[in-house]
Enzyme design. Structure first.
Site, mmCIF file in Angstrom:
data_model
loop_
_atom_site.group_PDB
_atom_site.id
_atom_site.type_symbol
_atom_site.label_atom_id
_atom_site.label_comp_id
_atom_site.label_asym_id
_atom_site.label_seq_id
_atom_site.Cartn_x
_atom_site.Cartn_y
_atom_site.Cartn_z
ATOM 1 N N LYS A 220 -13.109 3.114 0.938
ATOM 2 C CA LYS A 220 -12.756 3.192 2.355
ATOM 3 C C LYS A 220 -13.966 3.703 3.151
ATOM 4 O O LYS A 220 -14.482 4.784 2.874
ATOM 5 C CB LYS A 220 -11.551 4.105 2.556
ATOM 6 C CG LYS A 220 -10.261 3.542 1.945
ATOM 7 C CD LYS A 220 -9.111 4.524 2.031
ATOM 8 C CE LYS A 220 -8.665 4.751 3.453
ATOM 9 N NZ LYS A 220 -7.517 5.691 3.527
ATOM 10 N N ARG B 299 -8.109 20.599 7.734
ATOM 11 C CA ARG B 299 -6.998 20.714 8.686
ATOM 12 C C ARG B 299 -6.911 22.117 9.249
ATOM 13 O O ARG B 299 -7.337 23.090 8.616
ATOM 14 C CB ARG B 299 -5.655 20.366 8.010
ATOM 15 C CG ARG B 299 -5.427 18.885 7.810
ATOM 16 C CD ARG B 299 -4.000 18.595 7.382
ATOM 17 N NE ARG B 299 -3.763 17.173 7.194
ATOM 18 C CZ ARG B 299 -3.364 16.353 8.152
ATOM 19 N NH1 ARG B 299 -3.141 16.821 9.362
ATOM 20 N NH2 ARG B 299 -3.170 15.074 7.912
ATOM 21 N N ARG C 202 0.845 -1.201 0.000
ATOM 22 C CA ARG C 202 0.000 0.000 0.000
ATOM 23 C C ARG C 202 0.874 1.243 0.000
ATOM 24 O O ARG C 202 1.812 1.360 0.799
ATOM 25 C CB ARG C 202 -0.899 0.002 1.234
ATOM 26 C CG ARG C 202 -1.654 1.313 1.485
ATOM 27 C CD ARG C 202 -2.526 1.196 2.725
ATOM 28 N NE ARG C 202 -3.144 2.451 3.127
ATOM 29 C CZ ARG C 202 -2.736 3.214 4.150
ATOM 30 N NH1 ARG C 202 -1.710 2.833 4.905
ATOM 31 N NH2 ARG C 202 -3.363 4.338 4.444
ATOM 32 N N THR D 90 -6.158 -0.809 10.171
ATOM 33 C CA THR D 90 -5.813 0.135 11.244
ATOM 34 C C THR D 90 -5.707 -0.523 12.616
ATOM 35 O O THR D 90 -6.625 -1.200 13.066
ATOM 36 C CB THR D 90 -6.799 1.323 11.352
ATOM 37 O OG1 THR D 90 -7.235 1.715 10.055
ATOM 38 C CG2 THR D 90 -6.126 2.503 12.024
#
Length: 478
Positions: free
Chosen positions: A228, A80, A39, A286
């Site tokens: 995802k 962000r 990945r 994860t």
């Protein structure tokens, strides 16, 4: 990595490339240890690095005779905070502003600290009472008021706010495009280098997948799409997303921030079930072995977590920081391999009847899996030009029989890496299907995957009256 059928691992391993694993030496070790898919995390990758490592992976794969796949995980939309000169130590109950228009007017008498945000339209998406999570949820704030220049919040959970921290907005529908300009540029580089999978971040609905599919088709790429699942919108639209994507990744990092943490195991199980129902591959990602970034051994909880993913019959488990910056990347792959093999052995005698699909072709494949389940020590052999046969058989989850899938194209061979229980082989197909079957059986004998007397359930096309028809055959290795 020649191994007989009894020792083949069914659950596939994805490893994220980084400083700890990007060298030729480490790539060779990690592929030989059992890594199936590399990945590339485009949140931190430059284009020159991408070109270099993709070519390096291909070189190492060819050298050791084990073609692995490459997944480009594109960044997607991201909110962000801006830069701060020094970290801001937020206090409990403090009033704090997120500024969406730098230099926006505020009352001069106010001594309220603030930080810029990179998404100006945030004021239109968010409402009073919503929660703002900063830095992976370590800091929590509640929205008190807003105007066109800033969003006023109260600090609920304090912490140190540094530059460029990620913002999560649980339950808020953010009107950012799922496929950004950065993603387009990154994906074009991946297409030019022949990536096998594109993982689309923060998928919210089926049309996000359809948009990426159109882009790939327009650029003549056959890369498959991994959706995802990372926020509440994706969970609400899970069935529709699963129907149009090729694979699903349960991305538990952001998902665990966006959703109540106690819901996470339920969401994971629902995603796996939806994928099994629709015949799509599924990845659990994860924090699989997070402690092994610095420790040579996993925690007992991590071992159980990996085991549960295998018990749920996920196609793949994925490593992130463990193999990008961790001290023990090869050991991490080895531990996933060991846990998966043990659990797969345990569940091989306890299996459910394969799912029943509506398509006629899937019913033919189901008959092959039922036969394999009833004949001890049998193996499934199939042939596929585009991967459909192998995907269908893998979706039916044969508990004991490995699926040997032969294909004439290296691109399809690599994409087979994502499928549970599928072992791919490259073989030019003869004009006579029976000759192709004979060549495949010879290859399996030569590589030690089958031996004389073994039973093979062969799923293929045969010629009848000058046309191809689906067939399931039982053969004994001579």
């Amino acid at each position: 990595m020649n191994a007989n059928a009894a020792t083949l691992r069914r659950t596939k391993i994805i490893f994220t490339l980084g400083p700890a694993t990007e060298s030729e030496e480490m790539l060779e070790k990690i592929i030989l240890a059992g890594g199936d898919i590399a990945r590339l995390n485009m949140a931190h990758a430059k284009h020159d690095w991408v070109r270099t490592v993709i070519r390096r992976i291909r070189t190492v794969s060819k050298k050791i005779g084990r073609e692995i796949a490459i997944m480009m995980d594109i960044k997607g939309p991201e909110i962000r905070t801006g830069d701060v000169a020094v970290p801001i130590e937020l206090q409990p109950g403090e009033i704090f502003d997120f500024t969406v228009k730098p230099g926006g007017e505020r009352e001069k008498s106010e001594e309220i600290r603030s930080v810029d945000v990179n998404y100006q339209n945030l004021v239109n998406d968010i409402k009073v009472g919503d929660t703002v999570l900063v830095d992976n949820g370590l800091i929590r704030l509640e929205v008190l008021a807003k105007n066109e220049a800033h969003i006023r919040c109260r600090v609920l959970i304090p912490g140190e706010l540094k530059s460029k921290r990620h913002i999560n907005l649980p339950g808020v529908k953010v009107n950012l495009p799922s496929f950004t300009e950065k993603d387009r540029g990154d994906t074009l580089v991946g297409i030019a280098e022949g990536i096998d999978f594109v993982a689309l971040s923060f998928v919210r609905e089926a049309k996000d997948i359809e948009g990426l599919r159109e882009f790939l088709t327009a650029n003549k790429s056959k890369a498959q799409i991994i959706a995802k699942i990372e926020d509440q919108s994706a969970i609400e639209n899970l069935e529709e997303i699963v129907k149009v994507t090729d694979s699903v990744m349960v991305a538990r990092g952001d998902l665990g921030i966006e959703c109540p943490f106690e819901e996470l195991p339920i969401i994971q199980r629902a995603a796996v079930h939806a994928c099994l129902t629709h015949g799509k591959s599924v990845i659990i990602a994860t924090h699989m072995l997070e402690s092994m970034i610095g420790s040579p051994m996993p925690t007992r909880a991590e071992i159980t977590d990996v085991a549960n993913a295998v018990l749920e019959q996920a196609d793949c488990v994925m490593l992130s920081g463990e193999t990008t910056i961790g001290k023990y990347p090869v050991e991490c792959v080895g531990i996933l391999d060991k846990i998966a093999r043990r659990i797969e052995h345990e569940i091989s005698d306890h299996y459910d009847e394969p799912a029943v699909f509506t398509q006629e072709k899937m019913k033919v494949l189901r008959s092959a899996v039922v036969m394999a389940n009833e004949i001890p020590h049998s193996h499934i052999l199939t042939f596929t030009r585009l991967g459909f046969m192998a995907r269908g058989l893998a979706a039916l989850r044969p508990p004991r029989s490995p699926i040997f899938a032969f294909t004439p194209t290296v691109e399809v061979l690599r994409q087979l890496r994502i499928l549970r229980a599928v072992e791919g082989f490259l073989l030019p197909f003869a004009s006579d299907p029976d000759e192709t079957i004979s060549l495949a059986i010879h290859e399996l004998q030569k590589s030690g995957h089958v031996k004389q007397g073994d039973k093979l359930i062969v799923v293929t096309d045969i010629v009848s009256n000058d046309r191809l028809i689906d067939s399931v055959q039982l053969r004994t290795v001579r």
